[in-house]
Write an enzyme that holds these catalytic residues in place. Structure first.
Site, PDB file in Angstrom:
ATOM      1  N   TYR A   1      -3.382   1.260  -4.284  1.00  0.00           N
ATOM      2  CA  TYR A   1      -3.551   0.310  -5.390  1.00  0.00           C
ATOM      3  C   TYR A   1      -4.903  -0.401  -5.281  1.00  0.00           C
ATOM      4  CZ  TYR A   1      -2.164  -3.370  -8.735  1.00  0.00           C
ATOM      5  OH  TYR A   1      -2.098  -4.232  -9.812  1.00  0.00           O
TER       6      TYR A   1
ATOM      7  N   SER B   1      -7.287  -6.034 -11.330  1.00  0.00           N
ATOM      8  CA  SER B   1      -6.384  -6.903 -10.552  1.00  0.00           C
ATOM      9  C   SER B   1      -7.229  -7.764  -9.617  1.00  0.00           C
ATOM     10  CB  SER B   1      -5.448  -6.019  -9.713  1.00  0.00           C
ATOM     11  OG  SER B   1      -4.727  -6.774  -8.763  1.00  0.00           O
TER      12      SER B   1
END
Ligand code: NAD
Length: 257
Positions: free
Chosen positions: A152, A139
């Site tokens: 995350y 990401s």
């Protein structure tokens, strides 16, 4: 390009980016294995429709990527794994002092540790086949941070570190390991958030997209699941044979800021 004769295993692929990658690889002639933690008729129907549409073998194998044995079991049940795409991922947004421990553990297990377990199981198969591609879907949050996304961001930074290590361990072999770092990608889940955000901010659709959702994405446009799939396909090509241990950002300029 042709992926005929190759088997691709894609974790977390009954929706979004993973499903688009499965479809793209099948179009290129690969046998594909789709996965998620559920085991519904719809899950198996997805694999059947890809098989029919692309004239390849496609299977759905249930496996919970929060469980080490399921991660390794997925690759073993696939029977072959020339291309491994570690895509399964979840998110939870909360300040660190009240971040629930079970959510932290689940995000680390699914978003990071599963990549370790599946890769450990797949590498012997890639070595036996004399070719392999590991593609980790990280990401922009594998390279930058945002508040309230501690688990995350930590997991995705971990994925980038694991990617580099795997690349070094396989550097002299015809195996590569890379991470794709998407910015904001338009998926059904993202689309569903738009009406809520419009109501919360009292803005029209275009303004909420530009100023709230894509505030950090300079292109002011979502990336698409097809663009992620195209990037993954490129990483399987001969042109990408010397690309290893790196990240490819598909983020509309997010990480250039
Ligand atoms: P998505 O929710 O459509 O896909 C996530 C997939 O993971 C689903 O198939 C889901 O069933 C699966 N999954 C969840 N928990 C699982 C478990 N325990 N075991 C097996 N599978 C499980 O979302 P997406 O946007 O397609 O996300 C795919 C990947 O891309 C994720 O790793 C995500 O972090 C990453 N990503 C997405 C974006 C975005 O904007 N959509 C941006 C950057 C990175």
């Amino acid at each position: 390009m042709s992926l005929q004769g190759k088997t691709a295993v894609i974790t977390g692929s009954n929706s979004g980016i993973g499903l688009a990658i499965g479809r793209e690889f099948a179009k290129a002639g690969a046998k594909v294995v789709l996965n998620s933690f559920t085991d519904s008729a719809e899950d198996h129907a997805l694999a059947e429709s890809i098989a029919k549409e692309c004239g390849v073998e496609a299977r759905y194998i249930q496996g919970d990527m929060s469980k080490p044995d399921d991660c390794r079991g997925l690759v073993e049940q696939a029977g072959a794994c020339d291309i491994l795409v570690n895509n399964a991922g979840i998110q939870h947004v909360c300040p660190v002092e009240s971040f629930p421990t079970d959510k932290w553990d689940a995000i680390l297990a699914i978003n990071l540790s599963s990549n370790f377990h599946t890769t450990a199981a797949a590498l012997p198969m890639m070595r036996a086949a004399g070719w392999g591609r590991v593609i980790n879907i990280a990401s922009a949050h594998g390279l930058t941070a945002s508040p309230f996304k501690s688990a995350y961001v930590a997991a995705k930074h971990g994925v980038v570190g694991l990617t580099k290590t795997m690349a070094l361990e396989t550097a002299e072999e015809p195996i590569t390991c890379n991470a794709i770092c998407p910015g904001y990608v338009m998926t059904p889940i993202v689309e569903k958030q738009i009406p809520d955000q419009m109501a919360t901010h009292n803005m029209d659709r275009e303004t909420v997209i530009r100023e709230v959702m894509l505030s950090r994405q300079p292109s002011k446009d979502f990336a698409t699941v097809e663009q992620m799939a195209g990037t993954a396909l490129f990483l399987c090509s001969d042109a990408a044979a010397q690309i290893t241990g790196t990240t490819i950002s598909v983020d509309g300029g997010w990480t250039a800021l």
